[in-house]
Design a protein around this motif. Sequence first.
Motif, short mmCIF file in Angstrom:
data_model
loop_
_atom_site.label_atom_id
_atom_site.label_comp_id
_atom_site.label_asym_id
_atom_site.label_seq_id
_atom_site.Cartn_x
_atom_site.Cartn_y
_atom_site.Cartn_z
N ILE A 1 0.57 -1.23 -0.22
CA ILE A 1 -0.13 0.00 -0.44
C ILE A 1 0.81 1.48 0.09
CG2 ILE A 1 -1.80 1.30 0.66
CD1 ILE A 1 -2.80 -1.80 0.75
N THR A 2 0.64 2.19 -1.09
CA THR A 2 1.34 3.91 -1.00
C THR A 2 0.26 4.68 -0.52
OG1 THR A 2 2.22 3.05 -2.57
CG2 THR A 2 2.40 5.33 -2.63
N SER A 3 1.30 5.17 0.57
CA SER A 3 0.55 6.32 1.64
C SER A 3 0.57 7.13 0.63
CB SER A 3 1.29 5.87 3.23
OG SER A 3 2.69 6.63 2.59
N SER A 4 0.82 7.98 1.71
CA SER A 4 -0.18 9.76 0.62
C SER A 4 1.23 10.19 0.44
CB SER A 4 -0.90 10.53 1.62
OG SER A 4 -0.78 10.16 3.42
N ASN A 5 2.79 9.94 1.65
CA ASN A 5 3.86 10.77 1.94
C ASN A 5 4.89 9.65 0.67
OD1 ASN A 5 4.80 7.89 2.43
ND2 ASN A 5 5.65 9.41 4.60
N GLY A 6 3.83 9.04 -0.30
CA GLY A 6 5.03 7.93 -1.31
C GLY A 6 5.29 7.24 -1.01
N GLU A 7 5.79 6.71 0.50
CA GLU A 7 6.42 5.71 1.05
C GLU A 7 5.37 3.63 0.24
OE1 GLU A 7 6.82 4.52 5.35
OE2 GLU A 7 8.03 6.16 4.95
N THR A 8 5.85 3.00 -0.25
CA THR A 8 5.07 1.85 0.16
C THR A 8 5.42 1.07 1.45
OG1 THR A 8 5.10 1.84 -2.75
CG2 THR A 8 4.23 -0.29 -1.55
N GLN A 9 4.13 0.11 1.95
CA GLN A 9 4.13 -0.95 2.97
C GLN A 9 3.53 -1.74 3.12
OE1 GLN A 9 1.90 1.67 5.79
NE2 GLN A 9 4.12 2.48 6.85
N CYS A 10 3.83 -3.04 2.98
CA CYS A 10 3.23 -4.33 2.79
C CYS A 10 2.49 -4.28 4.19
CB CYS A 10 4.36 -4.82 2.87
SG CYS A 10 2.99 -6.73 2.68
N ARG A 11 0.78 -4.28 3.78
CA ARG A 11 -0.19 -4.21 5.30
C ARG A 11 -0.86 -5.85 4.65
NH1 ARG A 11 -2.67 1.63 4.49
NH2 ARG A 11 -0.32 3.62 4.66
N MET A 12 -1.42 -5.40 6.23
CA MET A 12 -2.50 -6.88 6.34
C MET A 12 -3.40 -6.48 5.58
SD MET A 12 -3.48 -9.46 9.65
CE MET A 12 -1.23 -10.43 9.31
N ILE A 13 -4.08 -6.91 4.93
CA ILE A 13 -5.54 -6.90 4.19
C ILE A 13 -6.75 -7.87 4.84
CG2 ILE A 13 -7.28 -6.73 2.07
CD1 ILE A 13 -4.61 -4.42 2.56
N VAL A 14 -8.18 -7.34 6.00
CA VAL A 14 -8.58 -8.49 5.90
C VAL A 14 -10.22 -7.66 5.07
CG1 VAL A 14 -7.47 -8.17 8.36
CG2 VAL A 14 -9.47 -6.20 7.73
N LYS A 15 -11.09 -8.50 5.30
CA LYS A 15 -12.34 -7.77 4.22
C LYS A 15 -13.42 -8.24 5.61
CE LYS A 15 -14.34 -8.74 0.12
NZ LYS A 15 -14.22 -9.29 -1.04
N THR A 16 -14.35 -7.54 5.65
CA THR A 16 -15.28 -7.20 6.78
C THR A 16 -16.60 -6.22 6.23
OG1 THR A 16 -15.74 -7.34 9.42
CG2 THR A 16 -14.22 -5.31 7.86
N PRO A 17 -17.82 -6.88 6.77
CA PRO A 17 -18.51 -5.83 6.60
C PRO A 17 -18.83 -4.35 7.51
CG PRO A 17 -19.38 -7.89 7.69
CD PRO A 17 -18.41 -8.09 7.90
N LEU A 18 -18.83 -3.04 6.38
CA LEU A 18 -19.40 -2.07 6.77
C LEU A 18 -20.07 -1.40 6.48
CD1 LEU A 18 -16.96 0.53 6.97
CD2 LEU A 18 -16.14 0.50 4.73
N ARG A 19 -20.42 -0.53 6.94
CA ARG A 19 -22.16 0.13 7.16
C ARG A 19 -21.75 1.54 7.02
NH1 ARG A 19 -25.54 1.99 10.65
NH2 ARG A 19 -24.95 0.44 12.11
N ILE A 20 -22.40 2.26 6.18
CA ILE A 20 -22.21 3.57 5.97
C ILE A 20 -23.69 4.37 6.20
CG2 ILE A 20 -21.53 6.22 5.29
CD1 ILE A 20 -19.42 3.94 3.94
N GLY A 21 -23.87 4.58 7.08
CA GLY A 21 -25.58 5.45 6.92
C GLY A 21 -26.07 3.84 6.27
N ASN A 22 -26.57 3.62 5.65
CA ASN A 22 -27.89 2.63 5.35
C ASN A 22 -27.28 2.02 4.51
OD1 ASN A 22 -30.01 3.72 7.61
ND2 ASN A 22 -30.93 4.47 5.37
N VAL A 23 -26.13 1.75 3.96
CA VAL A 23 -25.71 0.80 2.97
C VAL A 23 -24.27 -0.03 3.32
CG1 VAL A 23 -24.58 0.84 1.16
CG2 VAL A 23 -25.85 2.38 1.32
N THR A 24 -24.74 -1.95 4.20
CA THR A 24 -24.01 -2.42 4.85
C THR A 24 -23.23 -3.09 3.57
OG1 THR A 24 -25.54 -2.44 5.99
CG2 THR A 24 -23.34 -4.07 5.77
N PHE A 25 -22.18 -3.23 3.06
CA PHE A 25 -21.40 -4.31 2.55
C PHE A 25 -20.00 -4.67 2.75
CE2 PHE A 25 -20.45 0.44 1.85
CZ PHE A 25 -18.69 0.41 2.23
N ARG A 26 -19.38 -5.69 1.99
CA ARG A 26 -17.97 -6.23 2.05
C ARG A 26 -17.12 -5.29 2.01
NH1 ARG A 26 -17.44 -10.16 4.80
NH2 ARG A 26 -16.04 -11.32 4.24
#
Length: 154
Positions: free
Chosen positions: A81-106
């Motif tokens: 993942i390249t951060s806003s300062n241009g540096e790339t880091q190896c990051r762990m990715i998870v998948k989970t339900p996310l809700r914003i308002g009335n919209v829920t999605f993985r």
Amino acid sequence: MGEKKTKLEVVGWRELVHLPDLGLHALPAKIDTGARTSSLHATILEQFERDGERYVRFAVDFERQHVRQVCEAVHIDWRGITSSNGETQCRMIVKTPLRIGNVTFRAEVSLADRSDMKFPMLIGRSALRRRFVVDSGHSWLQSPGRDVEKGHTS
């Protein structure tokens, strides 16, 4: 041409989001169309296997409230993942339900040290795509009960 238009929900540049499977609710998040992947402030505690699937246990600290929420999620990937300062880091990715308002999605979420950031969560464009449009002049449009600006921008 024959594509049907669906009405998309409008989000402001910051919203309260919910990660119900992780026990995280009303988390302040910055909406960032410049970022591809969403990101959550977390400290990785351990990786383990359960029923043949890889899991990660991690902590989300709310320092002002002196609260630590320990979460578990299926670990789906490691990604550069390249951060806003241009540096790339190896990051762990998870998948989970996310809700914003009335919209829920993985959603795919990278676990990162965001302790130097104002928001514990960042919502990237992959999560927003085909679900939301962003009104960058407003905040909390999908966050009822939050102090919404009265006709002025933030």
